[in-house]
Scaffold this motif. Structure first.
Motif, PDB file in Angstrom:
ATOM      1  N   ASN A   1      41.390  40.552  31.817  1.00  0.00           N
ATOM      2  CA  ASN A   1      42.304  41.209  32.202  1.00  0.00           C
ATOM      3  C   ASN A   1      42.429  41.635  33.636  1.00  0.00           C
ATOM      4  O   ASN A   1      41.991  42.528  34.083  1.00  0.00           O
ATOM      5  CB  ASN A   1      42.749  42.418  31.389  1.00  0.00           C
ATOM      6  N   PRO A   2      42.569  40.536  34.511  1.00  0.00           N
ATOM      7  CA  PRO A   2      42.230  40.786  36.064  1.00  0.00           C
ATOM      8  C   PRO A   2      42.942  41.658  36.415  1.00  0.00           C
ATOM      9  O   PRO A   2      42.745  42.416  37.801  1.00  0.00           O
ATOM     10  CB  PRO A   2      42.662  39.230  36.594  1.00  0.00           C
ATOM     11  N   GLN A   3      44.342  41.885  36.093  1.00  0.00           N
ATOM     12  CA  GLN A   3      45.285  43.163  36.633  1.00  0.00           C
ATOM     13  C   GLN A   3      44.680  44.438  36.433  1.00  0.00           C
ATOM     14  O   GLN A   3      45.024  45.338  37.035  1.00  0.00           O
ATOM     15  CB  GLN A   3      46.758  42.799  36.152  1.00  0.00           C
ATOM     16  N   ASN A   4      43.976  44.864  35.068  1.00  0.00           N
ATOM     17  CA  ASN A   4      43.519  46.148  34.856  1.00  0.00           C
ATOM     18  C   ASN A   4      42.031  45.724  34.480  1.00  0.00           C
ATOM     19  O   ASN A   4      41.754  46.208  32.993  1.00  0.00           O
ATOM     20  CB  ASN A   4      44.511  46.699  33.682  1.00  0.00           C
TER      21      ASN A   4
ATOM     22  N   ASP B   1      41.249  49.264  43.749  1.00  0.00           N
ATOM     23  CA  ASP B   1      41.400  49.999  42.777  1.00  0.00           C
ATOM     24  C   ASP B   1      40.119  49.829  41.977  1.00  0.00           C
ATOM     25  O   ASP B   1      39.699  50.969  41.198  1.00  0.00           O
ATOM     26  CB  ASP B   1      42.365  49.102  41.982  1.00  0.00           C
TER      27      ASP B   1
ATOM     28  N   MET C   1      41.727  40.274  41.675  1.00  0.00           N
ATOM     29  CA  MET C   1      41.615  41.513  41.347  1.00  0.00           C
ATOM     30  C   MET C   1      41.536  42.430  42.379  1.00  0.00           C
ATOM     31  O   MET C   1      41.455  42.031  43.587  1.00  0.00           O
ATOM     32  CB  MET C   1      40.336  41.678  40.663  1.00  0.00           C
ATOM     33  N   ASP C   2      42.283  43.589  42.336  1.00  0.00           N
ATOM     34  CA  ASP C   2      42.289  44.625  43.244  1.00  0.00           C
ATOM     35  C   ASP C   2      40.996  45.321  43.461  1.00  0.00           C
ATOM     36  O   ASP C   2      40.857  46.331  42.869  1.00  0.00           O
ATOM     37  CB  ASP C   2      43.542  45.708  42.861  1.00  0.00           C
TER      38      ASP C   2
END
Length: 541
Positions: free
Chosen positions: A297-300, A263, A259-260
């Motif tokens: 949803n690790p990207q978002n 962000d 994860m970012d």
């Protein structure tokens, strides 16, 4: 008189039994606070205590002290920058791992509160608690339609204890206001009263259910935050959708899933400002046990808001004041900051505003250019409170909940992504919000929406005017009567002073002649006193 003396003695016994005087080395404690250690050691419970080496003695002591002590521990658990690691580990357990109460009592409370037995309500009910906190306990279950849910149940018999503890706090707050200007400026008693109502409201889960539904409405379809659905609720029980996620403090999982974090931190700050300014409805109990992150949803990823029992709201004027103050600080315009505070009515007349601006620039100015990991909102807040004391500033109690939330946000943000530039992110959000509030088209539209209410109110205008005029006339007549009575009292006082002067002169005259014996003086005195009494009785009223 000290309220609930036996409760104070009980708190003293608990502190002594768990040897809380040994938590921190004496040399690390401020000199003025060290006498507290001696008080704890003086209790007989400390003499034979076996808790000296208990690694969880602080957690267990706060649990035994009750909900308010646990709340304090939860607040401190977000301050990794202030609390030693060995103590922090115990405080983190208070977020959701407080000692649970008996499951049979819990089942009985559910059945009584929701007016049905458990098999009717749930297809499955798990007796092992998912979490246990200061106010309530949470179990997992499943509805008959297959929905996975969590069942939150308040602890039995805690209301009376909370009320006792708040009465002690109110007594302490009143004493502080009598002795300290800073306590009076902060309206400590009002803050305690406000927090008392907040905590007592937390015992009513129908309020939390309504808050959750309202928050869910504000963030329906949001890519930043998800709020679970509430299925059933009563004063003691709330049944809500079960979510999948991890606490905001689980940094290892975020890194493992890629994860970012930058962000994620920006999303969290954006959510906070959105709640405060767009919705005017912000989560005011943001410890890690109440803030989760989706892992599907690790990207978002989205945040998940839990435990909406303690929520904050500001008046429209306070919203604008806070936004303009933050923008003034971000622009390093401290004279404008003082003007905003002055317009809000927080500065008493005659204050040296130039000196106040210099103090604010010295205290708050350095933090504007710092990233999150170098900020210390709690320390800055203490300095601002000291300035408020010295300049006798009036800080409204309704803003203290917001300040408490800011301390939470800083603690969470420092762990998640220390390099976050909150000023760069917050400035455009605040600027856009202030522009929207000052948009003439928006203000005219709002005025147009109020026209029906204004027209309906205009029908009552003649009656209101007549009542106001009659009120002024009655007030004027009352003031004239009071003035006449005051003048009469002045005349009577003047006459009495003249009589006293005459009697005193006669006394000195006779005394100077040396012809007054004690007996003769007593006779003359009583004769004169009798004449004065007869004269007063014969005087017309």
């Amino acid at each position: 008189m000290v309220p609930h003396l036996f409760r104070l003695l009980e708190l003293w016994r608990i502190a002594a039994h768990y040897r809380l005087d040994l938590l921190i080395p004496a040399q690390d404690i401020p000199v003025k606070a060290r006498p507290i250690l001696k008080v704890i050691r003086a209790h007989p419970a400390s003499w034979s205590s076996r808790e000296k080496r208990n690694p969880l003695k602080l957690k267990e002591a706060l649990e035994e002290m009750g909900p308010l002590a646990i709340k304090l521990g939860q607040l401190l658990s977000t301050r990794r920058d202030l609390i030693p690691p060995e103590i922090l580990k115990q405080l983190i357990l208070l977020q959701d791992q407080v000692k649970p109460f008996d499951v049979e009592i819990l089942k009985s409370r559910i059945s009584e509160s929701l007016k049905a037995d458990l098999p009717t309500l749930f297809a499955r009910f798990d007796e092992k608690p998912l979490a246990a906190a200061s106010i309530a306990q949470v179990h997992t279950a499943a509805l008959h339609d297959g929905c996975e849910v969590v069942v939150k149940v308040t602890r039995p018999d805690i209301r009376s204890q909370i009320i006792k503890d708040f009465e002690i706090l109110e007594w302490l707050g009143h004493r502080l206001e009598q002795k300290l200007e800073a306590a009076r400026a902060l309206h400590v008693s009002e803050i305690i009263q406000d927090y008392r109502s907040v905590i007592l409201n937390e015992l009513d889960l129908t309020i939390e259910a309504d808050n959750t539904r309202r928050m869910r409405h504000y963030f329906t379809g949001s890519s930043m935050m998800y709020v679970p659905e509430v299925y059933m609720d009563s004063k003691d029980v709330m049944v809500a959708e079960r979510i999948t996620g991890v606490p905001i403090s689980d940094i290892e999982t975020f890194d493992r899933l890629g994860m970012d974090r930058a962000d994620l931190a920006e999303k969290g700050l954006t959510i906070f400002f959105t709640q405060v300014f767009r919705d005017n409805f912000f989560h005011a109990d943001m410890h890690p046990g109440n803030v989760f992150v989706e892992t599907l949803n690790p990207q978002n990823p989205r945040y998940i808001a839990l435990d909406c029992a303690i929520m904050g709201e500001l008046s429209r004027q306070d919203q604008m004041t806070v936004a303009r103050m933050l923008l003034a600080v971000m622009n390093s315009d401290f004279m404008q900051l003082i003007q905003i505070v002055h317009q809000a009515g927080w500065i008493p007349p005659g204050t040296d505003q130039d000196a106040l601006a210099r103090e604010m620039r010295r205290t708050v100015g350095p933090m504007v250019s710092k990233p999150m990991h170098e900020l210390d909102f709690a320390g800055i807040l203490l300095q601002v409170m000291d300035i408020a004391r010295r300049f006798r500033l009036e800080i409204p109690p309704q803003l203290m909940l917001l300040l408490k939330t800011l301390v939470h946000v800083e603690g969470l943000g420092t762990d998640l992504y220390p390099e976050l530039d909150i000023w760069k992110l917050a400035k455009p959000i605040l600027t856009e919000w202030v522009k929207q509030q000052m948009n003439p088209v928006k203000n005219i539209k709002e005025l147009g929406q109020q026209i029906p209410d204004l027209l309906l109110g205009a029908q009552d205008l003649p009656t209101v005017l007549i009542d106001s005029i009659n009120g002024l006339k009655n007030q004027s007549a009352w003031q004239e009567k009071q003035l006449r009575e005051i003048q009469q009292l002045r005349l009577q006082n003047h006459a009495q002073q003249q009589r006293n002067w005459i009697f005193g002169t006669l006394f000195l005259f006779f005394l100077s002649l040396g012809i007054i014996t004690p007996l003769i003086f007593s006779i003359i005195f009583f004769i004169l006193a009798g004449l004065v009494a007869i004269w007063r009785l014969s005087k017309p009223v």
